[in-house]
Design an enzyme around this catalytic site. Structure first.
Site, PDB file in Angstrom:
ATOM      1  N   LEU A  87      18.293  33.743  -7.306  1.00 21.80           N
ATOM      2  CA  LEU A  87      17.197  33.411  -6.802  1.00 21.80           C
ATOM      3  C   LEU A  87      16.085  34.345  -7.094  1.00 21.80           C
ATOM      4  CD1 LEU A  87      18.571  32.531  -3.302  1.00 21.80           C
ATOM      5  CD2 LEU A  87      18.055  30.941  -4.820  1.00 21.80           C
ATOM      6  N   LYS A 122      20.161  35.160   4.439  1.00 23.00           N
ATOM      7  CA  LYS A 122      20.761  35.424   3.039  1.00 23.00           C
ATOM      8  C   LYS A 122      21.551  36.601   3.298  1.00 23.00           C
ATOM      9  CE  LYS A 122      19.372  36.635  -1.527  1.00 23.00           C
ATOM     10  NZ  LYS A 122      20.215  38.135  -1.784  1.00 23.00           N
TER      11      LYS A 122
HETATM   12  S1  IVH Z   1      22.056  29.434  -2.865  1.00 19.24           S
HETATM   13  C1  IVH Z   1      21.093  28.845  -7.315  1.00 19.24           C
HETATM   14  N1  IVH Z   1      22.258  30.201  -0.309  1.00 19.24           N
HETATM   15  O1  IVH Z   1      22.059  35.404  -2.741  1.00 19.24           O
HETATM   16  C2  IVH Z   1      21.354  28.814  -5.701  1.00 19.24           C
HETATM   17  N2  IVH Z   1      22.602  32.063  -2.125  1.00 19.24           N
HETATM   18  O2  IVH Z   1      20.077  35.821  -5.261  1.00 19.24           O
HETATM   19  C3  IVH Z   1      21.880  30.225  -5.425  1.00 19.24           C
HETATM   20  N3  IVH Z   1      22.911  34.192  -0.968  1.00 19.24           N
HETATM   21  O3  IVH Z   1      23.961  34.962  -5.699  1.00 19.24           O
HETATM   22  C4  IVH Z   1      22.771  30.513  -4.342  1.00 19.24           C
HETATM   23  N4  IVH Z   1      23.030  33.479   1.068  1.00 19.24           N
HETATM   24  O4  IVH Z   1      25.135  35.784  -3.286  1.00 19.24           O
HETATM   25  C5  IVH Z   1      22.154  30.858  -1.663  1.00 19.24           C
HETATM   26  N5  IVH Z   1      22.148  30.868   1.820  1.00 19.24           N
HETATM   27  C6  IVH Z   1      22.342  31.304   0.678  1.00 19.24           C
HETATM   28  C7  IVH Z   1      22.761  32.562   0.349  1.00 19.24           C
HETATM   29  C8  IVH Z   1      22.705  33.092  -0.917  1.00 19.24           C
HETATM   30  C9  IVH Z   1      22.972  34.488   0.283  1.00 19.24           C
HETATM   31  C10 IVH Z   1      23.098  35.189  -2.182  1.00 19.24           C
HETATM   32  C11 IVH Z   1      24.062  34.523  -3.228  1.00 19.24           C
HETATM   33  C12 IVH Z   1      23.317  34.708  -4.327  1.00 19.24           C
HETATM   34  C13 IVH Z   1      22.252  35.420  -4.140  1.00 19.24           C
HETATM   35  C14 IVH Z   1      21.110  34.840  -4.790  1.00 19.24           C
END
Ligand code: IVH
Length: 680
Positions: A87, A122
């Protein structure tokens, strides 16, 4: 000084690794530690110190690469059906405004249209992807490099929060459920001596070779998204989160739907205040455009979705003093001033460097040697100086004079004039003359070996510097022509490490065109542009033959490539050293097909051009739709053009030219119909 033989160093190191493995086994497998924590910690420090001193020392059992007992490299590698991306980050209101502005522009929305976001904490853990077929958990993968993960199914099966069978009936036939594996802070208390932080504890135990080891650590799982899916009928993210719960997953209790930047910020503040009371680490909030239809339209840029962002929690700040200002020279020649500061602990990390960004920033803030400053450290970003306490300034202090000559090669530095903003660039640069400036050349080689470029295992930045100093490398292609006999005689190198290096280099001779183009480090040609160019040129020969071209304007047909990129490519190909390097690469490398599967879309082989203002859809989105469906975009009318799409007030000349050439002239409506779009 008598040089200790490398083989002796290696032997001593391996002995220590063996010992720590025994201790790990006693602790993790037999649950019976055989030494006191203090002794264990000492041994661990010893190993880490050795690795720091002798960079050739590397072992998969080292506490620097693994935690616990036998995390294994033996897991089967499996390609994710849909890549696991990361992200983009936002740290403040401006970043959020920018994020939302891009979305509005892309979707060509006016500001009366509200965008809803699914807001989710997150969690700072390890992501995993779980494949369910007809409601049964079939296979679980780690993120790996995003394209390929490790098959850790058996370990994931030991986690209670992961349902083996989904509840209810309304789950899709096939779906990859994605979420975070983590450990509660209260559970981490008992593991404190073995792992640096809860995240390491989760990652280490998840990758144990023996699932029984994983089971011993109370891992948890929260689900938040999906990758590949078949027959998913859900329309938005929040509804999806509700369904996850129905199917038997845990979801985060703080998840909610919010619209408007100010509301996002208020919520962010509230959660940040509660952060310490939550029993697991969260490092920010994730905002996702709630509507799946909009998510699909927005799509992805390079490694991250356009429809989501991570709003990190505020940085930690501390007060320190500037001891020295150094000027670093980057790959593109940018002169970056860096303050060496009196070391301060900021949020658990000892900080002794802080970036001052560029010459203008120093002038604007009037930053001087000896100043007392506030330093901020936000997430994984380099710490920076936010402000100067001028009351504490010594009366004799003098304004900092930014060097006008490159500190590395002595060449006159420049400030570029930006024709669009009509301003001089804030950054002073050593003009990139290929590999003439030592510092720029070293940075170019570092970029060449970096993860997203050639990604040569075990060939780190320190090795680049050491080989440079020994005159073993001057250009990236020298890496494929190293004198291994000389290297094996160098301090810190042994037969094993030389053989490993040779192997790593040999295996990287096969590379995709996009990675190769990116690895050339051409200014303004990042991963995304490199991918676009590779897709357009299609072969190494086409890329190399660009050296014969004076006019690069045809590249403007590629969405995302503008004048800035063209000038940069032109500069690159007008440099003799670069051309010589490319010639050499022609004999070294072999081009692999691109990593993503380019599936023939409905516009395969068709070229489009757009003219006039489109309604309800931005030009960027229209272009992205064409490319997503395997079509090409042209910026001028020519015989190769298949369709001219006309919006409001088209350029009449273009329409007439197209008609003369018998090119199909179609309306925006016709164009969207071709794509089965009914929403416009
Ligand atoms: S969405 C393309 N939702 O953050 C969508 N990620 O930097 C990416 N993460 O690798 C994932 N909580 O390990 C998403 N509610 C959440 C999240 C989340 C933690 C972590 C995940 C991902 C990283 C992105």
């Amino acid at each position: 000084m008598i040089k200790k033989k490398n083989s002796e160093i290696e032997k001593d190191y391996l002995k220590k690794i063996n010992k720590i493995q025994k201790l790990n086994k006693a602790y993790y497998v037999n649950s019976k530690p055989i030494v006191e924590d203090k002794i264990y910690d000492e041994l661990k420090k010893n190993i880490l110190d050795l690795e720091k001193k002798y960079y050739f020392l590397k072992n998969e059992m080292s506490p620097s690469t693994s935690v616990g007992y036998k995390p294994s490299k033996n897991f089967k590698k499996v390609r994710h059906m849909t890549p696991m991306l990361s992200l983009g980050n936002a740290f403040n209101r401006d970043d959020l405004i920018n994020f939302e502005k891009k979305i509005y522009n892309f979707l060509s929305f006016n500001h009366n249209t509200k965008i809803e976001y699914s807001v989710e904490p997150k969690i700072d853990g390890i992501s995993a992807s779980l494949f369910y077929k007809d409601g049964k958990f079939i296979q679980g993968l780690s993120r790996g490099d995003g394209a390929q993960g490790e098959d850790i199914t058996e370990n994931l099966k030991t986690i209670e929060d992961i349902p083996k069978d989904l509840n209810g009936k309304d789950y899709p036939h096939e779906i990859d459920i994605r979420g975070e594996v983590f450990i509660n802070n209260s559970d981490f208390e008992n593991l404190k001596n073995k792992f640096a932080n809860p995240r390491n504890a989760a990652s280490g135990s998840l990758r144990q070779k023996d699932p029984k080891e994983t089971k011993k650590i109370p891992l948890r799982f929260v689900a938040y998204t999906f990758g590949y899916s078949k027959d998913l009928k859900i329309k938005n993210q929040f509804e999806f989160l509700v369904s996850l719960k129905k199917w038997g997953f845990k979801t985060n209790e703080f998840n909610k739907v919010i619209s408007g930047i100010e509301n996002l910020i208020t919520n962010h503040k509230k959660i940040e205040e509660q952060r310490n009371k939550i029993d697991f680490d969260i490092d920010g909030l994730v905002y996702k455009v709630n509507d799946f239809n909009l998510q699909k339209r927005l799509g992805y840029a390079a490694n991250a979705p356009r429809w989501a962002v991570a709003h990190k929690f505020s940085a930690n700040k501390s007060i320190s003093e500037i001891l020295k200002i150094e000027i670093q020279i980057g790959r593109t020649g940018a002169l970056t001033p860096v303050a060496k500061i009196k070391p301060v602990n900021i949020g658990g990390v000892l900080v002794s460097n802080a970036t001052l960004h560029n010459e203008d920033e120093i002038n604007r803030k009037d930053i001087r040697l000896g100043d007392t400053v506030i330093v901020e450290r936000a997430g994984d970003v380099i710490p920076h100086v936010i402000s100067v306490d001028k009351k504490k300034r010594n009366k004799n202090s003098k304004k900092f004079v930014f060097p006008k000559k490159c500190p590395s090669c002595g060449f006159e530095t420049i400030k570029e004039f930006n024709k669009i903003t009509k301003k001089f660039d804030a950054v002073r640069r050593c003009p990139d003359r290929g590999f003439e400036c030592e510092k720029i050349a070293i940075e170019k080689i570092k970029h060449f070996i970096s993860k997203d470029a050639f990604n040569i295992d075990g060939f780190g930045k320190k090795i680049v510097e050491s080989f440079w100093a020994k005159k073993l490398i001057r250009y990236p292609n020298d890496i494929f022509n190293l004198d291994y006999k000389v290297i094996s005689k160098l301090e810190g190198w042994g037969d094993i490490s030389v053989a490993n290096l040779k192997y790593s280099i040999e295996t990287k001779k096969k590379i995709t065109l996009s990675r190769f183009i990116y690895s050339m480090g051409i200014r303004h040609i990042g991963q995304e542009n490199a991918k676009l160019i590779a897709k357009n040129l299609n072969s190494l020969d086409n890329f190399l033959s660009m050296k014969n071209q004076l006019d690069f304007r045809h590249l403007l047909n590629i969405d995302g490539i503008g004048d800035t990129q063209i000038i940069s490519i032109q500069n690159f190909f007008s440099n003799k050293k670069n051309l010589l390097m490319l010639e050499k690469f022609k004999k070294i490398i072999e081009i692999l097909p691109e990593e993503e599967n380019i599936i023939g879309g409905i516009f395969k082989g068709k070229t489009f051009m757009l003219t006039g203002k489109l309604e309800g859809i931005s030009r960027a989105e229209a272009k992205s739709l064409i490319e997503k469906n395997s079509g090409k975009i042209s910026s001028n009318v020519n015989k190769k053009l298949d369709y001219l799409v006309i919006g409001d007030k088209p350029t009449i000349r273009k329409v007439n030219e197209a008609k003369d050439l018998n090119i199909k002239v179609i309306s925006q409506k016709d164009f969207l119909k071709m794509l089965n779009f009914k929403d416009f």
